[in-house]
Motif scaffolding. Sequence first.
Motif, PDB file in Angstrom:
ATOM      1  N   SER A   5      -7.911  24.016  10.443  1.00 57.32           N
ATOM      2  CA  SER A   5      -8.396  25.068  10.209  1.00 57.32           C
ATOM      3  C   SER A   5      -8.296  26.498  11.191  1.00 57.32           C
ATOM      4  O   SER A   5      -8.076  27.424  11.034  1.00 57.32           O
ATOM      5  CB  SER A   5      -9.857  24.882   9.884  1.00 57.32           C
ATOM      6  OG  SER A   5     -10.314  24.041   8.949  1.00 57.32           O
ATOM      7  N   ASN A   6      -8.181  25.881  12.563  1.00 58.28           N
ATOM      8  CA  ASN A   6      -7.932  26.743  13.614  1.00 58.28           C
ATOM      9  C   ASN A   6      -6.457  27.258  13.505  1.00 58.28           C
ATOM     10  O   ASN A   6      -6.405  28.313  13.781  1.00 58.28           O
ATOM     11  CB  ASN A   6      -8.112  26.008  14.972  1.00 58.28           C
ATOM     12  CG  ASN A   6      -9.403  25.735  15.538  1.00 58.28           C
ATOM     13  OD1 ASN A   6     -10.348  26.497  14.742  1.00 58.28           O
ATOM     14  ND2 ASN A   6      -9.847  24.657  16.284  1.00 58.28           N
ATOM     15  N   THR A   7      -5.570  26.386  13.308  1.00 54.86           N
ATOM     16  CA  THR A   7      -4.258  26.832  13.182  1.00 54.86           C
ATOM     17  C   THR A   7      -4.133  27.925  11.996  1.00 54.86           C
ATOM     18  O   THR A   7      -3.470  28.956  12.143  1.00 54.86           O
ATOM     19  CB  THR A   7      -3.245  25.572  12.667  1.00 54.86           C
ATOM     20  OG1 THR A   7      -3.546  24.615  13.701  1.00 54.86           O
ATOM     21  CG2 THR A   7      -2.109  26.222  12.610  1.00 54.86           C
ATOM     22  N   ALA A   8      -4.716  27.767  10.728  1.00 55.05           N
ATOM     23  CA  ALA A   8      -4.802  28.641   9.723  1.00 55.05           C
ATOM     24  C   ALA A   8      -5.137  29.839  10.104  1.00 55.05           C
ATOM     25  O   ALA A   8      -4.642  30.848   9.738  1.00 55.05           O
ATOM     26  CB  ALA A   8      -5.364  28.094   8.335  1.00 55.05           C
ATOM     27  N   ALA A   9      -6.452  29.833  10.656  1.00 50.69           N
ATOM     28  CA  ALA A   9      -6.935  31.070  11.420  1.00 50.69           C
ATOM     29  C   ALA A   9      -6.043  31.808  12.135  1.00 50.69           C
ATOM     30  O   ALA A   9      -5.984  33.027  12.166  1.00 50.69           O
ATOM     31  CB  ALA A   9      -8.319  30.900  11.733  1.00 50.69           C
ATOM     32  N   GLY A  10      -5.579  30.849  13.097  1.00 55.55           N
ATOM     33  CA  GLY A  10      -4.533  31.588  14.200  1.00 55.55           C
ATOM     34  C   GLY A  10      -3.359  32.238  13.496  1.00 55.55           C
ATOM     35  O   GLY A  10      -3.100  33.217  14.001  1.00 55.55           O
ATOM     36  N   ILE A  11      -2.906  31.716  12.594  1.00 51.64           N
ATOM     37  CA  ILE A  11      -1.706  32.169  11.768  1.00 51.64           C
ATOM     38  C   ILE A  11      -2.167  33.715  10.874  1.00 51.64           C
ATOM     39  O   ILE A  11      -1.547  34.581  11.265  1.00 51.64           O
ATOM     40  CB  ILE A  11      -1.270  31.068  10.746  1.00 51.64           C
ATOM     41  CG1 ILE A  11      -0.679  30.219  11.512  1.00 51.64           C
ATOM     42  CG2 ILE A  11      -0.353  32.181  10.025  1.00 51.64           C
ATOM     43  CD1 ILE A  11      -0.048  29.025  10.425  1.00 51.64           C
ATOM     44  N   GLY A  12      -3.367  33.472  10.512  1.00 51.02           N
ATOM     45  CA  GLY A  12      -3.893  34.982   9.771  1.00 51.02           C
ATOM     46  C   GLY A  12      -4.121  35.995  10.904  1.00 51.02           C
ATOM     47  O   GLY A  12      -3.869  37.114  10.574  1.00 51.02           O
ATOM     48  N   LEU A  13      -4.671  35.518  12.215  1.00 51.08           N
ATOM     49  CA  LEU A  13      -4.812  36.461  13.140  1.00 51.08           C
ATOM     50  C   LEU A  13      -3.525  37.110  13.702  1.00 51.08           C
ATOM     51  O   LEU A  13      -3.436  38.428  14.028  1.00 51.08           O
ATOM     52  CB  LEU A  13      -5.649  35.878  14.396  1.00 51.08           C
ATOM     53  CG  LEU A  13      -6.962  35.886  14.036  1.00 51.08           C
ATOM     54  CD1 LEU A  13      -7.721  34.825  15.092  1.00 51.08           C
ATOM     55  CD2 LEU A  13      -7.930  36.954  13.816  1.00 51.08           C
ATOM     56  N   MET A  14      -2.565  36.187  13.611  1.00 51.27           N
ATOM     57  CA  MET A  14      -1.251  36.705  14.281  1.00 51.27           C
ATOM     58  C   MET A  14      -0.608  37.598  13.448  1.00 51.27           C
ATOM     59  O   MET A  14       0.173  38.585  13.605  1.00 51.27           O
ATOM     60  CB  MET A  14      -0.202  35.319  14.360  1.00 51.27           C
ATOM     61  CG  MET A  14       1.330  35.754  14.571  1.00 51.27           C
ATOM     62  SD  MET A  14       1.573  36.944  16.124  1.00 51.27           S
ATOM     63  CE  MET A  14       1.334  35.464  17.484  1.00 51.27           C
ATOM     64  N   VAL A  15      -0.588  37.500  11.958  1.00 55.06           N
ATOM     65  CA  VAL A  15      -0.078  38.089  10.911  1.00 55.06           C
ATOM     66  C   VAL A  15      -0.772  39.551  10.777  1.00 55.06           C
ATOM     67  O   VAL A  15      -0.127  40.796  10.782  1.00 55.06           O
ATOM     68  CB  VAL A  15      -0.286  37.530   9.350  1.00 55.06           C
ATOM     69  CG1 VAL A  15       0.243  38.457   8.283  1.00 55.06           C
ATOM     70  CG2 VAL A  15       0.879  36.391   9.431  1.00 55.06           C
ATOM     71  N   ALA A  16      -2.125  39.547  11.164  1.00 58.35           N
ATOM     72  CA  ALA A  16      -3.003  40.808  11.081  1.00 58.35           C
ATOM     73  C   ALA A  16      -2.539  41.426  12.314  1.00 58.35           C
ATOM     74  O   ALA A  16      -2.407  42.729  12.291  1.00 58.35           O
ATOM     75  CB  ALA A  16      -4.536  40.414  11.127  1.00 58.35           C
ATOM     76  N   SER A  17      -2.335  40.882  13.521  1.00 61.99           N
ATOM     77  CA  SER A  17      -2.063  41.456  14.581  1.00 61.99           C
ATOM     78  C   SER A  17      -0.767  42.172  14.400  1.00 61.99           C
ATOM     79  O   SER A  17      -0.373  43.379  14.908  1.00 61.99           O
ATOM     80  CB  SER A  17      -2.004  40.748  15.989  1.00 61.99           C
ATOM     81  OG  SER A  17      -0.950  39.922  15.787  1.00 61.99           O
ATOM     82  N   THR A  18       0.340  41.632  13.978  1.00 63.59           N
ATOM     83  CA  THR A  18       1.576  42.298  13.648  1.00 63.59           C
ATOM     84  C   THR A  18       1.483  43.596  12.729  1.00 63.59           C
ATOM     85  O   THR A  18       2.315  44.383  12.769  1.00 63.59           O
ATOM     86  CB  THR A  18       2.699  41.318  13.334  1.00 63.59           C
ATOM     87  OG1 THR A  18       2.180  40.755  11.864  1.00 63.59           O
ATOM     88  CG2 THR A  18       2.835  39.959  14.064  1.00 63.59           C
ATOM     89  N   PHE A  19       0.691  43.515  11.897  1.00 62.70           N
ATOM     90  CA  PHE A  19       0.476  44.584  10.613  1.00 62.70           C
ATOM     91  C   PHE A  19      -0.096  45.684  11.606  1.00 62.70           C
ATOM     92  O   PHE A  19       0.580  46.953  11.592  1.00 62.70           O
ATOM     93  CB  PHE A  19      -0.497  44.111   9.700  1.00 62.70           C
ATOM     94  CG  PHE A  19      -0.705  45.452   8.760  1.00 62.70           C
ATOM     95  CD1 PHE A  19       0.006  45.599   7.780  1.00 62.70           C
ATOM     96  CD2 PHE A  19      -2.075  46.056   9.007  1.00 62.70           C
ATOM     97  CE1 PHE A  19      -0.284  46.805   6.965  1.00 62.70           C
ATOM     98  CE2 PHE A  19      -2.377  47.235   8.099  1.00 62.70           C
ATOM     99  CZ  PHE A  19      -1.200  47.376   7.212  1.00 62.70           C
TER     100      PHE A  19
END
Length: 289
Positions: A5-19
């Motif tokens: 779950s942490n990894t999935a949330a981290g990926i979501g945050l990374m994609v959001a940051s790139t946007f």
Amino acid sequence: MSTQSNTAAGIGLMVASTFVLAMQDGVSRHLASEYNVLMIIMIRYWFFAAFVVTIAARAAGGIKRAAHTTQPVLQIGRGVLLAAEVCVGVLAFTYLGLVETLAIFICYPLIVAALSGPVLGEQVGWRRWAAIGVGFIGVMVILRPGFGVFELAAILPLGSAVMFAVYALATRFAARSDSTETSFFWTGTVGAIFMTAVGLWAWEPMTARDWFWMGCLCVSGAIGHWLLIKCYEMAEASAVQPFAYFHLVFGSLVGVIVFHEVIAWNVALGAVIVVAAGLFTFWRERQQS
């Protein structure tokens, strides 16, 4: 939360940051085409410095704890280098546009991998060296040397990539003694001092409309960095770093939709090659760790 779950949330945050950071690039491109780049980056760093000081003041130990370091020369060098890299990168936007600049700049993870051996003493196997070689073939596809007149402006994003790679290596080296909070504090404050020293002379009046965009630039920068901080708190860097390539996707969309840039075939092909090589190096790094 579980590791998954942490990894999935981290990926979501990374994609959001790139946007968010891609939107910031678009605003930077607009403002830098109207005003001096040094002034734009200086104001941006003022807000960034206020942001990091606020975070440090609210954390345990306050500013004194965040500012404590046993390697001030390295931290100052990092801060100055990143500020200079931002200036070079934004200047590249005005000459080449977002698409070509980001397509060339994304080779920086390969430069980090190539230099991590001699600089940090890390072992780089033949597979990663092969990926680094393939990645630079991708860069050559983008630049197309020998076809017509080589555009000297292409040196800007390439130089920016090298500078950012050195900054990343310096950050890894600093992390051996200093915390992430300390490095973040020095990055913002040193960058603001440096940009003020070189940018005040470039001050020029700005319209009310562009002050609005300047505010958007500052806020998006703070949000983007906050998302990255949370991202690395949630998940391992090796798990989320490949998703940083979404920056190229979002930035290219901004370039095409807002600034009517055209994605040439060699830029698209070269970017695919570079991204594929970069993803392979991330995978090998994770396998070894």
